[in-house]
Design a protein around this motif. Structure first.
Motif, short mmCIF file in Angstrom:
data_model
loop_
_atom_site.label_atom_id
_atom_site.label_comp_id
_atom_site.label_asym_id
_atom_site.label_seq_id
_atom_site.Cartn_x
_atom_site.Cartn_y
_atom_site.Cartn_z
N ALA A 30 -13.00 3.54 -5.25
CA ALA A 30 -13.02 4.79 -4.48
C ALA A 30 -11.59 5.16 -4.12
CB ALA A 30 -13.87 4.63 -3.23
N ALA A 31 -11.37 6.45 -3.92
CA ALA A 31 -10.05 6.91 -3.49
C ALA A 31 -10.22 8.19 -2.69
CB ALA A 31 -9.13 7.16 -4.69
N ASP A 32 -9.40 8.34 -1.65
CA ASP A 32 -9.48 9.54 -0.81
C ASP A 32 -8.15 9.70 -0.08
OD1 ASP A 32 -10.43 11.79 0.48
OD2 ASP A 32 -12.33 10.85 1.06
N THR A 33 -7.98 10.88 0.49
CA THR A 33 -6.83 11.09 1.37
C THR A 33 -7.10 10.45 2.72
OG1 THR A 33 -7.75 13.22 2.03
CG2 THR A 33 -6.13 13.22 0.25
N ALA A 34 -6.07 10.33 3.51
CA ALA A 34 -6.22 9.80 4.87
C ALA A 34 -5.29 10.60 5.78
CB ALA A 34 -5.88 8.31 4.90
N GLY A 35 -5.23 10.21 7.04
CA GLY A 35 -4.32 10.83 7.98
C GLY A 35 -4.60 12.30 8.23
N LEU B 84 -5.59 6.59 0.12
CA LEU B 84 -6.22 5.28 0.26
C LEU B 84 -7.05 5.02 -0.98
CD1 LEU B 84 -6.24 3.25 2.69
CD2 LEU B 84 -8.47 4.20 3.29
N ALA B 85 -7.01 3.79 -1.48
CA ALA B 85 -7.83 3.41 -2.63
C ALA B 85 -8.52 2.09 -2.36
CB ALA B 85 -6.97 3.32 -3.89
N ALA B 86 -9.74 1.95 -2.86
CA ALA B 86 -10.48 0.69 -2.76
C ALA B 86 -10.46 0.00 -4.11
CB ALA B 86 -11.91 0.96 -2.33
N SER B 87 -10.01 -1.24 -4.13
CA SER B 87 -9.93 -1.98 -5.38
C SER B 87 -9.79 -3.46 -5.07
CB SER B 87 -8.74 -1.53 -6.22
OG SER B 87 -8.60 -2.32 -7.37
N ASP B 88 -10.33 -4.28 -5.94
CA ASP B 88 -10.12 -5.72 -5.82
C ASP B 88 -8.98 -6.21 -6.71
OD1 ASP B 88 -12.22 -6.01 -3.97
OD2 ASP B 88 -13.71 -6.02 -5.59
N ASP B 89 -8.24 -5.25 -7.27
CA ASP B 89 -7.06 -5.58 -8.06
C ASP B 89 -5.94 -4.64 -7.65
OD1 ASP B 89 -5.15 -6.27 -9.90
OD2 ASP B 89 -6.43 -6.05 -11.68
#
Length: 578
Positions: free
Chosen positions: A182-187, A202-207
């Protein structure tokens, strides 16, 4: 990643420097080209690779400007711009951020006093040297001095309209990576604030290593790169990426979206329930002696999703635009959160310009642009004559009636309803710059302030709102983000007048304006006023800017029923008294 914003910035600088040296006509051409490139949906470097003819497909770009665009893409520079900088070695972008200081004024102050940047300008004003220059005076000098702090502050913030497209392109690239869940903006970018400090992603990853390596391969200067964080500078904007493990995606997204004040209230609500909230999740610390010791104490009870973060605190999910500590937590707890308006709810636009004034497309072209977006209606509201019109362009009263007839003829073949209209100027005394009998012949009258945009404008704007022929109060403060603050006023008085007069209050969706701002929108809605989201488009592609207005409306807690142009054509016609 698209370089549209960078190219547009260079063309804007060309325009300023040409104007500073007394060149006529060309500055306007460069500014129009810059606006069109900035809003174009195709990456300018793609067009440049295809050659001059492809670049010229963008409205108002001829051979000369197309060649300069290609020169910049190929070399990172424009020779003529370099020569203009050598001819006038000043920080023209910074100096002209000061209200009342245009390119020609900047050149005059350089010639007379050697002013090259904001520090020089401030020193000259404080020393009383500016008022001694021919054409200046003590009042002008004091106004310049008063405007310098705003000019300095604005330089530290980027327009949402520049940051968001860059973020969207970056997110699209990240989401294509197999390693990214997943990926999205933040702030503040995710909260759709009108200006942002930088682009937070922001990105979600296990690598994380693989994601960081891919990120640093994007066009741009690498500022720093680690195993889970990296920063780039792309076209002058700083982009910060943070990679988190997948199971902490929701908690990280909530935490790094902010705002700080919102998160403090969330944290205190958690503590009242024996919970601890941080970027790693929600933890049950009811049996822990020191809940502030360490970051992961107690049992983790939420954090995989952002929704779970709020559910753990007995709250529904709170939209990012509301997270400013303006009562959203209490509203959520009491089941009173608004069902916010969405981009797809808009059914038309009631503030558009054509080449009859300073627009860049014909009446038929703007109608087709609205039809292509699937709109049910639009209003053609070209500028009337009056102070503050860019380049002095405006349509006089007789020509407005002729234009209305042209609009009606074009509308006869259209698949959507077209309202005739005008954008009239609001004078300092609240007068409207078009005769009442002419206004009465038009369907939709937008009245907006364009000059004398400082001080308290309450009485002036209330007078315009109460004018019997005015339907919409356009960009009420007259602000230009990072350039001028615009009018101050009593929003409560204006909203009350708008309710009584059935006048809609505009959110101008142009990212340089976003006026009304979210806080004013909330006040207006609480008073019962009607909001309208308009783009003020000067070309069909600018209709896409509507999303910035919708998210500004959401920041003001606006629901669908609060927004005039979510109604169908008959509903709008009824509001307009047709």
């Amino acid at each position: 990643m698209s370089r549209n914003a960078a190219v547009a910035d260079r063309l804007d600088e060309m325009a300023d420097r040409l104007e500073a040296t007394g060149v006529e006509y060309k500055p306007r051409a460069y500014r129009q080209a810059a606006d069109n490139i900035r809003g174009h949906t195709v990456a300018i470097e793609t067009l440049a690779q295809e050659g001059v003819e492809s670049v010229k497909q963008i409205d108002r770009i001829g051979d000369a400007i197309a060649q300069k665009v290609i020169e910049y893409i190929d070399t990172g520079d424009i020779e003529e711009l370099t020569e203009l900088r050598e001819e006038l070695p000043i920080d023209i972008e910074a100096i002209t951020r000061v209200e009342g200081v245009g390119p020609k004024t900047a050149a005059d102050l350089y010639e007379a006093l050697g002013v090259e940047d904001l520090d020089d300008l401030e020193a000259a004003a404080e020393a009383g040297e500016i008022q001694a220059v021919s054409g200046f005076g003590a009042t002008t000098e004091q106004n310049i001095l008063d405007g310098i702090p705003f000019a300095r502050e604005s330089h530290q913030r980027e327009l949402l309209g520049d940051a968001r497209p860059l973020a969207d392109r970056l997110l699209a690239s990240l989401r294509e990576l197999d390693a990214v869940e997943a990926a999205d903006t933040a702030g503040s970018l995710r909260r759709w604030r009108p200006t942002v400090g930088d682009v937070d992603v922001l990105a979600a990853s296990d690598d994380g290593t693989q994601v960081i390596e891919a990120f640093t391969d994007f066009d741009g200067e690498v500022i720093e790169a680690g195993t889970s964080k990296a920063s780039l500078r792309v076209d002058g904007l700083r982009v910060d990426l943070r990679v988190v493990v997948t199971e902490e995606w929701g908690s990280a997204l909530q935490y790094f979206t902010g705002s700080r004040d919102h998160n403090i209230v969330v944290r205190n609500r958690a503590l009242d329930r024996g919970l601890k909230v941080n970027e790693y999740g929600v933890f049950d610390v009811s049996e822990v002696d020191d809940p502030d010791a360490g970051q992961r104490v107690g049992e983790r009870v939420a954090g995989d999703t952002e929704v779970s973060m709020y559910e753990a605190l007995e709250l529904p999910h709170i939209p990012p635009e509301l997270r400013e500590d303006r009562g959203e937590i209490d509203a959520a707890a009491n089941g009173e959160l608004p069902t916010l308006v969405e981009e797809g709810d808009l059914r038309g636009d009631l503030h558009l310009h054509t080449d009859a004034s300073d627009g860049q497309a014909s009446v038929a072209g703007m109608i087709q642009g609205a039809a292509d977006r699937g709109y049910d209606y639009l209003a053609i509201t070209d500028h009337a004559t009056g102070p503050g019109m860019v380049g002095g362009v405006g349509v006089d009263d007789d020509a407005l009636l002729d234009l209305a007839e042209t609009v009606r003829e074009a509308a006869s073949d259209a698949d959507l309803r077209v309202f005739t209209g005008v954008e009239a100027n609001i004078g300092e005394d609240g007068s409207v710059s078009v005769a009442d009998d002419v206004l009465a012949e038009l369907d939709c009258v937008v009245a907006s302030p364009h000059a004398a945009l400082d001080g308290d404008g309450t009485d002036r704007l209330v007078a315009a709102v109460e004018h019997p022929e005015v339907n919409i109060l356009g960009h009420p403060t007259g602000r230009l983000l990072n350039r001028r603050e615009g009018l101050d006023f009593d929003m409560e008085r204006i909203a009350e007048a708008a309710v009584v007069s059935d006048t809609a209050l505009e959110i101008n969706a142009n990212p340089s304006r976003l006026d009304l701002r979210g806080g004013y929108v909330k006040q207006a809605i609480e008073a019962g006023a009607t909001i309208v989201v308009n783009t003020d488009a000067h070309q069909p592609s600018s209709l896409e800017l509507a999303r910035f207005g919708v998210h500004t409306a959401r920041r003001g807690w606006a629901e669908t029923d609060d927004v005039l142009n979510t109604r169908d054509a008959d509903g709008v016609a009824d509001f307009l008294g047709l």
